[in-house]
Design a protein around this motif. Structure first.
Motif, PDB file in Angstrom:
ATOM      1  N   PHE A 252       0.751  -1.139  -0.104  1.00 31.33           N
ATOM      2  CA  PHE A 252       0.006   0.098   0.090  1.00 31.33           C
ATOM      3  C   PHE A 252       0.897   1.225  -0.078  1.00 31.33           C
ATOM      4  O   PHE A 252       1.916   1.190   0.580  1.00 31.33           O
ATOM      5  CB  PHE A 252      -0.941  -0.048   1.309  1.00 31.33           C
ATOM      6  N   SER A 253       0.324   2.241  -0.740  1.00 28.16           N
ATOM      7  CA  SER A 253       1.250   3.413  -0.831  1.00 28.16           C
ATOM      8  C   SER A 253       0.911   4.382   0.373  1.00 28.16           C
ATOM      9  O   SER A 253      -0.166   4.119   1.131  1.00 28.16           O
ATOM     10  CB  SER A 253       0.900   4.220  -2.036  1.00 28.16           C
ATOM     11  N   ALA A 254       1.797   5.174   0.751  1.00 22.74           N
ATOM     12  CA  ALA A 254       1.649   6.228   1.881  1.00 22.74           C
ATOM     13  C   ALA A 254       0.399   7.033   1.534  1.00 22.74           C
ATOM     14  O   ALA A 254       0.100   7.614   0.472  1.00 22.74           O
ATOM     15  CB  ALA A 254       2.972   6.868   2.045  1.00 22.74           C
ATOM     16  N   PRO A 255      -0.405   7.572   2.316  1.00 25.18           N
ATOM     17  CA  PRO A 255      -0.268   7.222   3.841  1.00 25.18           C
ATOM     18  C   PRO A 255      -0.592   5.929   4.142  1.00 25.18           C
ATOM     19  O   PRO A 255      -1.680   5.336   3.460  1.00 25.18           O
ATOM     20  CB  PRO A 255      -1.254   8.354   4.519  1.00 25.18           C
ATOM     21  N   PRO A 256      -0.231   5.307   5.467  1.00 28.30           N
ATOM     22  CA  PRO A 256      -0.417   4.000   5.698  1.00 28.30           C
ATOM     23  C   PRO A 256      -2.168   3.843   6.268  1.00 28.30           C
ATOM     24  O   PRO A 256      -2.502   2.564   6.566  1.00 28.30           O
ATOM     25  CB  PRO A 256       0.383   3.947   7.048  1.00 28.30           C
ATOM     26  N   THR A 257      -2.866   4.741   6.403  1.00 25.72           N
ATOM     27  CA  THR A 257      -4.266   4.656   6.584  1.00 25.72           C
ATOM     28  C   THR A 257      -4.901   4.005   5.471  1.00 25.72           C
ATOM     29  O   THR A 257      -6.146   3.669   5.677  1.00 25.72           O
ATOM     30  CB  THR A 257      -4.771   5.923   7.196  1.00 25.72           C
ATOM     31  N   LEU A 258      -4.378   4.015   4.371  1.00 29.35           N
ATOM     32  CA  LEU A 258      -5.173   3.350   2.969  1.00 29.35           C
ATOM     33  C   LEU A 258      -5.623   1.921   3.312  1.00 29.35           C
ATOM     34  O   LEU A 258      -4.556   1.115   3.718  1.00 29.35           O
ATOM     35  CB  LEU A 258      -4.378   3.596   1.891  1.00 29.35           C
ATOM     36  N   VAL A 259      -6.666   1.514   2.991  1.00 28.25           N
ATOM     37  CA  VAL A 259      -7.017   0.129   3.213  1.00 28.25           C
ATOM     38  C   VAL A 259      -7.800  -0.447   1.966  1.00 28.25           C
ATOM     39  O   VAL A 259      -8.031   0.275   1.269  1.00 28.25           O
ATOM     40  CB  VAL A 259      -8.071  -0.167   4.270  1.00 28.25           C
ATOM     41  N   PHE A 260      -7.453  -1.817   1.742  1.00 32.12           N
ATOM     42  CA  PHE A 260      -8.107  -2.337   0.535  1.00 32.12           C
ATOM     43  C   PHE A 260      -9.763  -2.299   0.786  1.00 32.12           C
ATOM     44  O   PHE A 260     -10.026  -2.580   1.810  1.00 32.12           O
ATOM     45  CB  PHE A 260      -7.589  -3.901   0.246  1.00 32.12           C
ATOM     46  N   PRO A 261     -10.568  -2.089  -0.325  1.00 25.15           N
ATOM     47  CA  PRO A 261     -11.882  -2.220  -0.087  1.00 25.15           C
ATOM     48  C   PRO A 261     -12.519  -3.414   0.241  1.00 25.15           C
ATOM     49  O   PRO A 261     -11.784  -4.536   0.249  1.00 25.15           O
ATOM     50  CB  PRO A 261     -12.352  -1.747  -1.672  1.00 25.15           C
ATOM     51  N   PRO A 262     -13.636  -3.491   0.900  1.00 26.82           N
ATOM     52  CA  PRO A 262     -14.023  -4.792   1.314  1.00 26.82           C
ATOM     53  C   PRO A 262     -14.627  -5.652   0.119  1.00 26.82           C
ATOM     54  O   PRO A 262     -14.508  -5.103  -1.058  1.00 26.82           O
ATOM     55  CB  PRO A 262     -15.741  -4.407   1.941  1.00 26.82           C
ATOM     56  N   VAL A 263     -14.791  -6.740   0.144  1.00 24.94           N
ATOM     57  CA  VAL A 263     -15.295  -7.432  -0.808  1.00 24.94           C
ATOM     58  C   VAL A 263     -16.220  -6.838  -1.780  1.00 24.94           C
ATOM     59  O   VAL A 263     -17.399  -6.756  -1.446  1.00 24.94           O
ATOM     60  CB  VAL A 263     -15.627  -8.963  -0.483  1.00 24.94           C
ATOM     61  N   ALA A 264     -15.966  -6.509  -3.025  1.00 25.52           N
ATOM     62  CA  ALA A 264     -16.561  -5.848  -3.963  1.00 25.52           C
ATOM     63  C   ALA A 264     -17.191  -6.753  -5.130  1.00 25.52           C
ATOM     64  O   ALA A 264     -16.577  -7.640  -5.374  1.00 25.52           O
ATOM     65  CB  ALA A 264     -16.175  -4.302  -4.207  1.00 25.52           C
ATOM     66  N   GLU A 265     -18.148  -6.175  -5.837  1.00 31.55           N
ATOM     67  CA  GLU A 265     -18.441  -6.705  -7.061  1.00 31.55           C
ATOM     68  C   GLU A 265     -17.584  -5.977  -8.303  1.00 31.55           C
ATOM     69  O   GLU A 265     -18.013  -5.695  -9.249  1.00 31.55           O
ATOM     70  CB  GLU A 265     -19.958  -6.399  -7.305  1.00 31.55           C
ATOM     71  N   CYS A 266     -16.286  -6.235  -8.108  1.00 31.53           N
ATOM     72  CA  CYS A 266     -15.430  -5.779  -9.459  1.00 31.53           C
ATOM     73  C   CYS A 266     -15.197  -7.041 -10.173  1.00 31.53           C
ATOM     74  O   CYS A 266     -14.542  -8.053  -9.609  1.00 31.53           O
ATOM     75  CB  CYS A 266     -14.027  -5.677  -8.914  1.00 31.53           C
ATOM     76  N   ASN A 267     -15.555  -6.901 -11.355  1.00 33.57           N
ATOM     77  CA  ASN A 267     -15.648  -8.025 -12.359  1.00 33.57           C
ATOM     78  C   ASN A 267     -16.122  -9.436 -11.640  1.00 33.57           C
ATOM     79  O   ASN A 267     -15.431 -10.332 -11.802  1.00 33.57           O
ATOM     80  CB  ASN A 267     -14.204  -8.044 -12.918  1.00 33.57           C
ATOM     81  N   PRO A 268     -17.256  -9.230 -11.424  1.00 33.22           N
ATOM     82  CA  PRO A 268     -17.967 -10.615 -10.715  1.00 33.22           C
ATOM     83  C   PRO A 268     -18.045 -11.552 -11.592  1.00 33.22           C
ATOM     84  O   PRO A 268     -18.024 -12.865 -11.097  1.00 33.22           O
ATOM     85  CB  PRO A 268     -19.411 -10.257 -10.285  1.00 33.22           C
ATOM     86  N   LYS A 269     -18.335 -11.531 -13.055  1.00 28.09           N
ATOM     87  CA  LYS A 269     -18.294 -12.511 -13.814  1.00 28.09           C
ATOM     88  C   LYS A 269     -17.143 -12.841 -14.916  1.00 28.09           C
ATOM     89  O   LYS A 269     -16.661 -11.773 -15.205  1.00 28.09           O
ATOM     90  CB  LYS A 269     -19.646 -12.180 -14.676  1.00 28.09           C
ATOM     91  N   SER A 270     -16.689 -13.955 -14.850  1.00 26.21           N
ATOM     92  CA  SER A 270     -15.472 -14.309 -15.572  1.00 26.21           C
ATOM     93  C   SER A 270     -15.917 -13.851 -17.383  1.00 26.21           C
ATOM     94  O   SER A 270     -16.923 -13.967 -17.799  1.00 26.21           O
ATOM     95  CB  SER A 270     -15.096 -15.738 -15.851  1.00 26.21           C
ATOM     96  N   VAL A 271     -14.804 -13.370 -18.039  1.00 34.05           N
ATOM     97  CA  VAL A 271     -14.808 -13.121 -19.428  1.00 34.05           C
ATOM     98  C   VAL A 271     -14.780 -14.508 -20.320  1.00 34.05           C
ATOM     99  O   VAL A 271     -15.096 -14.157 -21.470  1.00 34.05           O
ATOM    100  CB  VAL A 271     -13.949 -12.015 -19.461  1.00 34.05           C
ATOM    101  N   LEU A 272     -14.413 -15.519 -19.649  1.00 28.37           N
ATOM    102  CA  LEU A 272     -14.333 -16.574 -20.563  1.00 28.37           C
ATOM    103  C   LEU A 272     -15.795 -17.170 -21.057  1.00 28.37           C
ATOM    104  O   LEU A 272     -16.501 -17.182 -19.941  1.00 28.37           O
ATOM    105  CB  LEU A 272     -13.641 -17.777 -19.769  1.00 28.37           C
ATOM    106  N   LYS A 273     -15.896 -17.617 -22.080  1.00 27.29           N
ATOM    107  CA  LYS A 273     -17.230 -18.020 -22.477  1.00 27.29           C
ATOM    108  C   LYS A 273     -17.313 -19.564 -21.844  1.00 27.29           C
ATOM    109  O   LYS A 273     -18.466 -19.865 -21.797  1.00 27.29           O
ATOM    110  CB  LYS A 273     -17.208 -18.459 -24.053  1.00 27.29           C
ATOM    111  N   ARG A 274     -16.226 -20.202 -21.587  1.00 27.86           N
ATOM    112  CA  ARG A 274     -16.273 -21.478 -20.881  1.00 27.86           C
ATOM    113  C   ARG A 274     -14.985 -21.968 -20.315  1.00 27.86           C
ATOM    114  O   ARG A 274     -13.996 -21.367 -20.566  1.00 27.86           O
ATOM    115  CB  ARG A 274     -16.606 -22.607 -21.988  1.00 27.86           C
TER     116      ARG A 274
END
Length: 370
Positions: A252-274
């Motif tokens: 993580f970049s400074a400042p150290p208070t930065l945190v990763f977001p909670p489990v979000a719906e970033c790209n919830p579905k695979s782009v693969l057809k199969r």
């Protein structure tokens, strides 16, 4: 490794009328890890040793087992039999460690606590000051060679500009060592890295993130997604080799208070057809072609998302990022990363390989023939 030599766990051993030099018994080593509080239980000890196998640090003496088994099997440190891969990355890391040790061992060291823009930084030096020292100590022959060495150290995450805005130059710009090589590290830190936590909590890899605005102090990044829906997430930078040490805020970049977001719906579905298996990718006559991509990362990463596992695939590519410029496309499968075969790995492990490697990333990918 040195402690195991001192404790006589590593020694020449005879098995089936053959002597194997400098090896240890896996079961005995697991016992040793628990007795010396390097691992709380056998399961953790096995995971730690598997991590060392995955990074080509130890191996079975006959290379008959790719997994670390808690049994009466003989394993050996690659450094003890000359098979440890001294790649360019490893050589730069060892060179940086050697220089650091020299600098901190002298009384009048150029490494000092300095201040810039009212912020104090540890283990800092001026670019021109480091070049003078390298020449004086015989580490390099001239200033050009010193600049090239400084740039290699910076690109491998060993040193950095204090505010991460400049490459290495022969000037009065302030730099610092990003790694404290003298900090005592415990093996369990390999399993407790922030990277692992962040990656397991997010379906995406953090090295895909891009800056929203190039203004200083802006810590918002965006993740490019296949559905073109933009979500704001916390700032994440590409990491350095420091991540191997398990420092608390490595990814993580400074400042150290930065945190990763909670489990979000970033790209919830695979782009693969199969789903596609490794056997299908590698079978003779399969409709896939292998390509080599050289991606030069910028200050915030490489600009792509990898997902899945065994094999992993490219889920999204930032159209304005370095990966897109190198020819990366969605649905490609990741074959190797910086010379390491990765078809059998999951995306967390591949992400860690990428983020702890050099800024210039060499990837082999396989894509379907149209």
């Amino acid at each position: 490794r040195l402690r195991l030599h001192d404790g006589k766990l590593i020694k020449d051993r005879r098995y089936h009328l053959r002597t194997y030099p400098n090896c240890f018994v896996a079961k005995e080593l697991t016992d040793w890890l628990i007795d010396h509080k390097e691992a709380p239980d056998r399961e953790t000890g096995i995971r730690l040793m598997q991590k060392l196998m995955d990074h080509y640090i130890i191996h079975h003496v006959c290379d008959e087992h790719s997994d670390y088994k808690d049994a009466k099997l003989l394993y050996r440190f690659r450094k003890d039999d000359g098979t440890f891969p001294l790649s360019k990355d490893v050589k730069v890391f060892m060179r940086g460690q050697s220089i650091y040790e020299k600098l901190v061992s002298v009384e009048e060291s150029i490494l000092k606590v300095r201040e810039e823009n009212l912020v104090k930084y540890q283990r800092t030096f001026l670019g021109s000051e480091m070049i003078n020292w390298l020449i004086q100590e015989g580490e390099v022959e001239n200033r050009q060679e010193a600049v090239e060495l400084g740039r290699a150290l910076l690109e491998h995450g060993i040193i950095q500009h204090v505010s991460n805005r400049h490459h290495f130059f022969d000037s009065d710009i302030l730099y610092q060592f990003w790694i404290n090589f003298r900090r005592r590290r415990r093996l369990t830190e390999l399993l407790n890295e922030n990277s692992s936590r962040a990656l397991s909590e997010s379906p995406d890899s953090p090295f895909c993130l891009r800056k929203l605005n190039p203004h200083p102090g802006n810590t918002s990044f965006l993740s490019v997604q296949t559905n073109k829906e933009i979500k704001i997430v916390s700032a994440v930078r590409r990491s350095s080799i420091t991540s191997l040490s398990g420092n608390s805020n490595t990814y993580f970049s400074a400042p150290p208070t930065l945190v990763f977001p909670p489990v979000a719906e970033c790209n919830p579905k695979s782009v693969l057809k199969r789903p596609v298996t490794n056997e299908e990718l590698l079978s003779p006559g399969a409709p896939y072609v292998k390509k080599t991509l050289t991606i030069v990362g910028d200050a915030v990463g490489w600009g792509f998302v990898v997902r899945g596992g065994r094999p992993c695939h490219i889920q999204a590519v930032d159209p304005g990022g370095p990966a897109a410029a190198a020819g990366m496309k969605v649905c490609q499968f990741v074959f190797s990363v910086n010379g390491v075969y990765v078809l059998h790995l999951d995306y967390q492990t591949i992400s860690s390989l990428i983020m702890t490697g050099p800024r210039t990333l060499v990837m082999e990918v396989m894509e379907a023939i149209e």
